[in-house]
Structures are given as C-alpha cells and as structure tokens.
Design an enzyme around this catalytic site. Structure first.
Site, short mmCIF file in Angstrom:
data_model
loop_
_atom_site.label_atom_id
_atom_site.label_comp_id
_atom_site.label_asym_id
_atom_site.label_seq_id
_atom_site.Cartn_x
_atom_site.Cartn_y
_atom_site.Cartn_z
N ASN A 115 0.83 -1.20 0.00
CA ASN A 115 0.00 0.00 0.00
C ASN A 115 0.87 1.26 0.00
OD1 ASN A 115 0.67 -0.85 2.66
ND2 ASN A 115 -0.92 0.47 3.53
N GLU A 133 0.50 5.30 0.43
CA GLU A 133 -0.42 6.35 0.90
C GLU A 133 -0.03 7.73 0.39
OE1 GLU A 133 -0.72 5.75 5.16
OE2 GLU A 133 -1.97 3.96 4.83
N CYS A 151 -4.13 0.59 -2.48
CA CYS A 151 -3.97 -0.61 -1.67
C CYS A 151 -2.95 -1.58 -2.27
CB CYS A 151 -5.30 -1.33 -1.52
SG CYS A 151 -6.53 -0.46 -0.55
N GLU A 165 -3.07 -4.89 -2.72
CA GLU A 165 -3.54 -5.91 -3.66
C GLU A 165 -3.84 -5.32 -5.03
OE1 GLU A 165 -4.74 -4.83 -0.77
OE2 GLU A 165 -6.58 -5.90 -0.29
N1 THU Z 1 -5.14 -1.38 2.78
C1 THU Z 1 -4.61 -2.24 1.84
O1 THU Z 1 -3.57 -1.94 1.24
N2 THU Z 1 -5.25 -3.40 1.61
C2 THU Z 1 -6.31 -3.86 2.35
O2 THU Z 1 -6.77 -4.97 2.09
C3 THU Z 1 -6.87 -3.03 3.42
C4 THU Z 1 -6.40 -1.64 3.47
C5 THU Z 1 -4.39 -0.15 3.10
C6 THU Z 1 -4.97 1.15 2.65
C7 THU Z 1 -4.34 2.11 3.64
O3 THU Z 1 -3.04 2.45 3.19
C8 THU Z 1 -4.18 1.29 4.90
O4 THU Z 1 -4.27 -0.06 4.50
C9 THU Z 1 -5.22 1.58 5.96
O5 THU Z 1 -6.50 1.54 5.45
#
Ligand code: THU
Length: 135
Positions: free
Chosen positions: A43, A45, A54, A56
């Site tokens: 992920n 941000e 995200c 995945e």
């Molecule tokens: N996030 C993911 O990368 N994958 C998930 O399945 C759940 C959420 C990330 C998005 C954000 O950077 C952090 O987790 C918190 O929501």
C-alpha cells in the site's frame, strides 16, 4: 510451482515496501501467474488520503502492466498485521471481480500465520460487472 506458504512469504516481503506514514498499517500482496511469475504490491499512501492505493490493487495492476491477463493469474496472497486474516476493502474487491477469474485462490493472512482461503465470488457476491452495463 510456488506453494501457498511461499506466496504468502512473498507478500510479507512486499509489505516492507509499504509507504504508510498516515495509517501505519502496512499491507503486502503477491500475485502468482501460471508461468510461475510473481508480481508484488504494497500500500502506498498520500497526504491527500483518497489517493492511497492498496497493496492488492498494486499487485494486480503490476501483473496487467507486465502483459498478464485474467487467464494467466492463479493466486493472490495478502498480508497485514491484523488479529484475523486481513480483509480486502470494497474497492479492491470490485477491482478483483473485474480482473481476476473466480478460480483464482485468494489467501488472506496475517503475521501470526493465520490463513483464510477464499475467492472473489465469496468476497463479492452479486458484483456489479461488465454485463450489467448492457441494456
Ligand atoms: N489497505 C490495503 O492496502 N489493503 C487492504 O486490504 C486493506 C487496506 C491499506 C490502505 C491504507 O493504506 C491502509 O491499509 C489503511 O487503510
């Protein structure tokens, strides 16, 4: 061919590349193709939170950008430091329903070693799909 545990280990390695200074919630993903190739994601941000991507989705997009298609993908592993196996967000489920076949094994895991094995049909029943756009 790479096994479930090995793919989850790749996802764990990918998690190290997470850029998550806002949530401090690092997620890693690894996608396996029929030819044995693996694409990773973490992920990433942004200070404008909605621009966050995200883990995945990054892994799936990496596979497509490198020429892979639905038919080439066999498994996807996702890992985070959660009490129970990490649950993909709704946006990722929608993207999975577009870009992964129902036969793709989706391994949800955490650092404790818990694993839930599922597929996109289970994660997103009654998905809004391409065919729904035809009227
Ligand atoms: N996030 C993911 O990368 N994958 C998930 O399945 C759940 C959420 C990330 C998005 C954000 O950077 C952090 O987790 C918190 O929501």
């Amino acid at each position: 061919m790479v096994k479930k545990d090995q793919l989850i280990e790749k996802a764990k390695e990918a998690r190290k590349y997470s850029y998550s200074p806002y949530s401090n919630f690092a997620v890693g993903a690894a996608l396996l193709c029929k030819d044995g190739s693996i694409f990773i994601g973490a992920n990433i941000e942004n200070s404008s939170f909605g621009l966050t991507m995200c883990a995945e989705r990054n892994a799936i997009f990496q596979a497509y950008i490198n020429g892979k298609q639905k038919k080439d993908i066999v498994a996807l592993a996702i890992i985070a430091d959660t009490k129970t196996p990490v649950s993909p967000c709704g946006a990722c489920r929608q993207v999975m329903s577009e870009l992964l076949n129902e036969s793709v094994s989706i391994y949800l895991s955490n650092l404790k070693g818990d694993i839930a094995e599922t597929n996109i049909k289970q994660l997103l029943p009654y998905a809004f799909v391409k065919e729904d756009l035809q009227n």
